[in-house]
Motif scaffolding. Sequence first.
Motif, PDB file in Angstrom:
ATOM      1  N   ALA A 164       0.861  -1.026   0.001  1.00 53.87           N
ATOM      2  CA  ALA A 164       0.000   0.043  -0.067  1.00 53.87           C
ATOM      3  C   ALA A 164       0.872   1.215  -0.030  1.00 53.87           C
ATOM      4  CB  ALA A 164      -0.908  -0.071   1.157  1.00 53.87           C
ATOM      5  N   ALA A 165       1.950   1.097   0.846  1.00 53.06           N
ATOM      6  CA  ALA A 165       2.895   2.241   0.745  1.00 53.06           C
ATOM      7  C   ALA A 165       3.307   2.785  -0.516  1.00 53.06           C
ATOM      8  CB  ALA A 165       4.082   2.161   1.795  1.00 53.06           C
ATOM      9  N   ASP A 170       0.273   5.791   3.118  1.00 52.69           N
ATOM     10  CA  ASP A 170       1.217   5.577   4.301  1.00 52.69           C
ATOM     11  C   ASP A 170       1.269   6.777   5.068  1.00 52.69           C
ATOM     12  OD1 ASP A 170       2.875   4.016   5.722  1.00 52.69           O
ATOM     13  OD2 ASP A 170       4.640   4.382   4.386  1.00 52.69           O
ATOM     14  N   TRP A 171       1.919   6.517   6.288  1.00 52.32           N
ATOM     15  CA  TRP A 171       1.943   7.543   7.394  1.00 52.32           C
ATOM     16  C   TRP A 171       3.242   8.354   6.914  1.00 52.32           C
ATOM     17  CZ3 TRP A 171      -1.735   8.728  10.509  1.00 52.32           C
ATOM     18  CH2 TRP A 171      -2.789   7.920  11.047  1.00 52.32           C
ATOM     19  N   PRO A 172       2.975   9.814   6.902  1.00 55.92           N
ATOM     20  CA  PRO A 172       4.303  10.385   6.308  1.00 55.92           C
ATOM     21  C   PRO A 172       5.481  10.376   7.503  1.00 55.92           C
ATOM     22  CG  PRO A 172       2.621  11.936   7.035  1.00 55.92           C
ATOM     23  CD  PRO A 172       1.996  10.532   7.029  1.00 55.92           C
ATOM     24  N   GLU A 175       5.554   9.462  13.781  1.00 59.66           N
ATOM     25  CA  GLU A 175       4.780  10.027  14.896  1.00 59.66           C
ATOM     26  C   GLU A 175       3.336   9.915  14.574  1.00 59.66           C
ATOM     27  OE1 GLU A 175       8.660  11.611  15.294  1.00 59.66           O
ATOM     28  OE2 GLU A 175       7.282  11.666  13.384  1.00 59.66           O
ATOM     29  N   GLY A 176       3.017   9.746  13.286  1.00 57.20           N
ATOM     30  CA  GLY A 176       1.462   9.479  13.016  1.00 57.20           C
ATOM     31  C   GLY A 176       1.139   8.103  13.470  1.00 57.20           C
ATOM     32  N   VAL A 177       2.366   6.933  13.163  1.00 62.75           N
ATOM     33  CA  VAL A 177       2.036   5.723  13.563  1.00 62.75           C
ATOM     34  C   VAL A 177       1.780   5.497  15.012  1.00 62.75           C
ATOM     35  CG1 VAL A 177       2.726   3.214  13.389  1.00 62.75           C
ATOM     36  CG2 VAL A 177       3.317   5.075  11.525  1.00 62.75           C
ATOM     37  N   ILE A 178       2.605   6.217  15.812  1.00 67.59           N
ATOM     38  CA  ILE A 178       2.438   6.103  17.353  1.00 67.59           C
ATOM     39  C   ILE A 178       1.218   6.546  17.691  1.00 67.59           C
ATOM     40  CG2 ILE A 178       3.462   6.969  19.409  1.00 67.59           C
ATOM     41  CD1 ILE A 178       6.045   6.884  18.158  1.00 67.59           C
ATOM     42  N   ILE A 211       0.974  -1.750  15.290  1.00 68.79           N
ATOM     43  CA  ILE A 211       2.428  -2.140  15.950  1.00 68.79           C
ATOM     44  C   ILE A 211       3.275  -2.728  14.794  1.00 68.79           C
ATOM     45  CG2 ILE A 211       3.713  -3.636  17.463  1.00 68.79           C
ATOM     46  CD1 ILE A 211       1.421  -3.135  19.419  1.00 68.79           C
ATOM     47  N   VAL A 212       2.627  -3.386  14.108  1.00 69.66           N
ATOM     48  CA  VAL A 212       3.333  -4.109  12.744  1.00 69.66           C
ATOM     49  C   VAL A 212       3.878  -2.713  11.995  1.00 69.66           C
ATOM     50  CG1 VAL A 212       3.468  -5.242  10.629  1.00 69.66           C
ATOM     51  CG2 VAL A 212       2.464  -6.303  12.792  1.00 69.66           C
ATOM     52  N   ASN A 213       3.151  -1.857  11.839  1.00 69.45           N
ATOM     53  CA  ASN A 213       3.224  -0.729  10.802  1.00 69.45           C
ATOM     54  C   ASN A 213       4.336   0.092  11.685  1.00 69.45           C
ATOM     55  OD1 ASN A 213       2.929   0.969   8.856  1.00 69.45           O
ATOM     56  ND2 ASN A 213       0.644   1.406   9.174  1.00 69.45           N
ATOM     57  N   LEU A 214       4.430   0.362  13.039  1.00 70.53           N
ATOM     58  CA  LEU A 214       5.375   0.889  13.563  1.00 70.53           C
ATOM     59  C   LEU A 214       6.709   0.136  13.279  1.00 70.53           C
ATOM     60  CD1 LEU A 214       6.388   3.184  15.540  1.00 70.53           C
ATOM     61  CD2 LEU A 214       5.827   1.772  17.382  1.00 70.53           C
ATOM     62  N   ALA A 215       6.697  -0.980  13.520  1.00 70.84           N
ATOM     63  CA  ALA A 215       7.816  -1.755  13.297  1.00 70.84           C
ATOM     64  C   ALA A 215       8.618  -1.409  11.797  1.00 70.84           C
ATOM     65  CB  ALA A 215       7.879  -3.087  13.551  1.00 70.84           C
TER      66      ALA A 215
END
Length: 271
Positions: A164-165, A170-172, A175-178, A211-215
């Motif tokens: 998808a990214a 995707d989050w830029p 910080e957005g993911v957190i 959390i996977v997205n953060l990783a």
Amino acid sequence: MSESYSLQDLLYLMARLREPGFGCPWDLQQDFRSITPSTIEEAYEVVDTIEKGDYLHLKEELGDLLFQVVFYSQLAREDGIWNFTDVVHTLTEKLVRRHPHVFPGGDLHSRRESGEQPNEAEIKQSWEAIKSSERAEKGKHRVLDDVPVGLPAATRAEKLQKRAAKVGFDWPSVEGVIDKINEEMQELNEALAAGNADSVEDEMGDLLFAIVNLARHLKIQPEQALRRANAKFERRFGLVEDTLISAGSSVEEASLEQMEEAWQNAKNHEN
């Protein structure tokens, strides 16, 4: 020293194992679906051996994984679909096609001119374009079409997010993911308060996905990170058991407070 067996010997052995009336009863009962659990298990054993640094034993584990490929090839040969030679040809053809910066003529023996240095950004762009074209040829036109369903959930989540990214979804920033993780944690708390088991599972899944997205944003492979955490927990819990046994107790007899104290001691010992 005896002569080393060859790949042809392995293919012959596989055919013998599947020979009606003379082969191995277990092997003769298998089909494509029945051996897939073994394939997954053997792949994980290869990874486990590498993570342990046991490279001498890795030879055996890679052989077990290769045997899975040989087994599938034998089944396909018996059904008249394809054989092991076709597997090798298809793989080689695909890798030559996907590496035009190594094989500029489109064949295995072509080479780029000496001194030509491929541009990494162009290589990545070419790789994605080629894979996209391959997906289209298979009738898979949607972005997420060919992400395998059978992957471990964390690995599949990572692949879905990466795909998808690539089209900008995707989050830029990290910080957005957190912030998203905090949002999902709040929604999980609300589901817990409501006492709806289905909603709790749904929100737990959303939290794990975030959390996977953060990783991914931190350039960490979630599956590898979780395996590392599993190993650490197993190691430390073993120290807890050793501590309690040395004190004349056991994990079955000890209180939670005693186990927590032993756990903290295990952490301090490792540090």
